[in-house]
Enzyme design. Sequence first.
Site, PDB file in Angstrom:
ATOM      1  N   LYS A  76      67.527  44.193  53.645  1.00  0.00           N
ATOM      2  CA  LYS A  76      68.188  44.125  54.956  1.00  0.00           C
ATOM      3  C   LYS A  76      67.436  43.138  55.846  1.00  0.00           C
ATOM      4  CE  LYS A  76      69.762  47.302  58.629  1.00  0.00           C
ATOM      5  NZ  LYS A  76      69.814  48.715  59.070  1.00  0.00           N
TER       6      LYS A  76
ATOM      7  N   SER B 232      72.074  54.718  59.265  1.00  0.00           N
ATOM      8  CA  SER B 232      72.392  53.368  58.774  1.00  0.00           C
ATOM      9  C   SER B 232      72.147  53.110  57.300  1.00  0.00           C
ATOM     10  CB  SER B 232      71.626  52.331  59.588  1.00  0.00           C
ATOM     11  OG  SER B 232      72.323  52.090  60.768  1.00  0.00           O
TER      12      SER B 232
ATOM     13  N   SER C 204      74.381  50.507  59.896  1.00  0.00           N
ATOM     14  CA  SER C 204      74.190  49.085  60.103  1.00  0.00           C
ATOM     15  C   SER C 204      73.760  48.323  58.847  1.00  0.00           C
ATOM     16  CB  SER C 204      73.125  48.860  61.183  1.00  0.00           C
ATOM     17  OG  SER C 204      71.878  49.393  60.762  1.00  0.00           O
TER      18      SER C 204
HETATM   19  N1  GLN Z   1      75.257  53.899  63.916  1.00  0.00           N
HETATM   20  C1  GLN Z   1      74.072  54.356  64.548  1.00  0.00           C
HETATM   21  C2  GLN Z   1      73.814  53.536  65.790  1.00  0.00           C
HETATM   22  O1  GLN Z   1      74.569  52.686  66.066  1.00  0.00           O
HETATM   23  C3  GLN Z   1      72.921  54.320  63.617  1.00  0.00           C
HETATM   24  C4  GLN Z   1      72.282  52.999  63.483  1.00  0.00           C
HETATM   25  C5  GLN Z   1      71.104  52.994  62.562  1.00  0.00           C
HETATM   26  O2  GLN Z   1      70.830  53.977  61.865  1.00  0.00           O
HETATM   27  N2  GLN Z   1      70.372  51.901  62.593  1.00  0.00           N
HETATM   28  O3  GLN Z   1      72.872  53.741  66.478  1.00  0.00           O
END
Ligand code: GLN
Length: 485
Positions: free
Chosen positions: A79, A178, A154
């Site tokens: 990532k 994420s 994400s």
């Molecule tokens: N979807 C969640 C957010 O927008 C989690 C994001 C993540 O785990 N980086 O905060």
Amino acid sequence: MLLNELNIKQAHQGLIEKKFSALELFEACRKKIEDANSKINAFLLKTYESGEAAAKEIDKKIKANENIGLLAGIPVVIKDNILVQGIVTTAASQILENYIASYDATVITKLKQEGYVMMGKTNMDEFAMGGSTENSSFQKTYNPHDLERVPGGSSGGSAAALSSNMCLYALGSDTGGSIRQPAAFCGVVGLKPTYGTVSRHGLIAMGSSLDQIGPFSKTVSDSKIIFQAIKGKDSHDSTSLDFPERLNAVNKKNKLTIGIPKEYFIDGMDPTVDKTIRNAIQEFEKLGYNIKKINLPHTEYALAVYYIIVAAEVSANMSRYDGIRYGYSKRSDANGKSLGFNDIYCQSREIGLGSEVKRRIMLGTYILSAGYYDAFYLKAQKVRSLLKQDFDKAFETVDCILTPTCPTVAFKIGEKINDPLTMYLSDIFTVAVNIVGLPAMSMPCGFIDVDNKKLPVGLQLIGPQFGETILFEIGSHYETQHDSK
Ligand code: GLN
């Protein structure tokens, strides 16, 4: 079977038995990327040159009959919020478009020691804020199971690359889901480790009390291999911990108990997802597990608590992107006149940061400001303790907790992007685990037919602190029985 379709265990076996070389494995992944990535868009950067060189190094060792580790010569994608020295690392943000990492994240140092073969850096929501990868400043990524749908986020690029066999495993980060949500949407295994077990050194920070790096893999046993390689205390991360190895959970007791919290089976959930999870619970029962109904009474507050704490931490962490120290810097106006400090700061951030990031900076700044701190931030931290107590109590009587990973299958591109609240709701089952620091794993448990496509459903196994071993044991048991059907 094509080499890129193998899992880590199979590939390792093939390498040491000299059935194929690390270079051939690398080439198979490269070919898949070249064939399929134009449709999936998983990569922000391909790193074939260093990947190929690393594969050749491993082949030399194999040829010399040296022992190699389980991850040696195995192609991986990373990532783009994890630093790899000398390589552009953007966190999918314009403000870091040309930022070259000056050191390796600890997980990368560890994987390099294992002999990793990196294929590239993957797309994500900007600074990991989002649940669909649509918040990337650079491109959208498409779900390999249905190109009209999101891969989740994400860490959507990592999940999509793995799910389409462009690599054999991937790294992501999980602040509120994420890793687990994209794993569920793309039909792969995703692990969010216990907070502190994997060093965050070199992970671009989002919410520092919630962030964890973790693996995506094709099988649960592969997840264990990767976790073993990346975990461990690190002097560069004061929150990191040594992982206390536990005894093999399944052998220790005759019958393990899996808790089913009623708060995770709610109105508004996709009924076909609900049914798939309930079928999986029955399968666990048939495998010999005790199934016990439990309560996690403060669950309804988890999403609100998460979005208060994460915004507060985001607003603090994002202040380092000031147009001076890192990345994009707007130094002069349209007429070439030099800008003053305040204008450099404001305009660099105005241009360099996307709308979701700005939304959270504003919310977080508000939440932390005098007069509101007690009402929002402090209150959220108090409810955080209550959530922790819920889980502590539950783990007095169960070994592991099973829930859906998400209330729906992968949604359509564009469906939620203009409605942040609906997007936030996609995290409803994943955020509590980050708030309390526990380990959780999403694994595939079936498919649902939608629009003539088969979309994967993920179930989430939550363990007690340092309970990764339990997740691996129960997860592998289910996976082998479930697959053989
Ligand atoms: N979807 C969640 C957010 O927008 C989690 C994001 C993540 O785990 N980086 O905060």
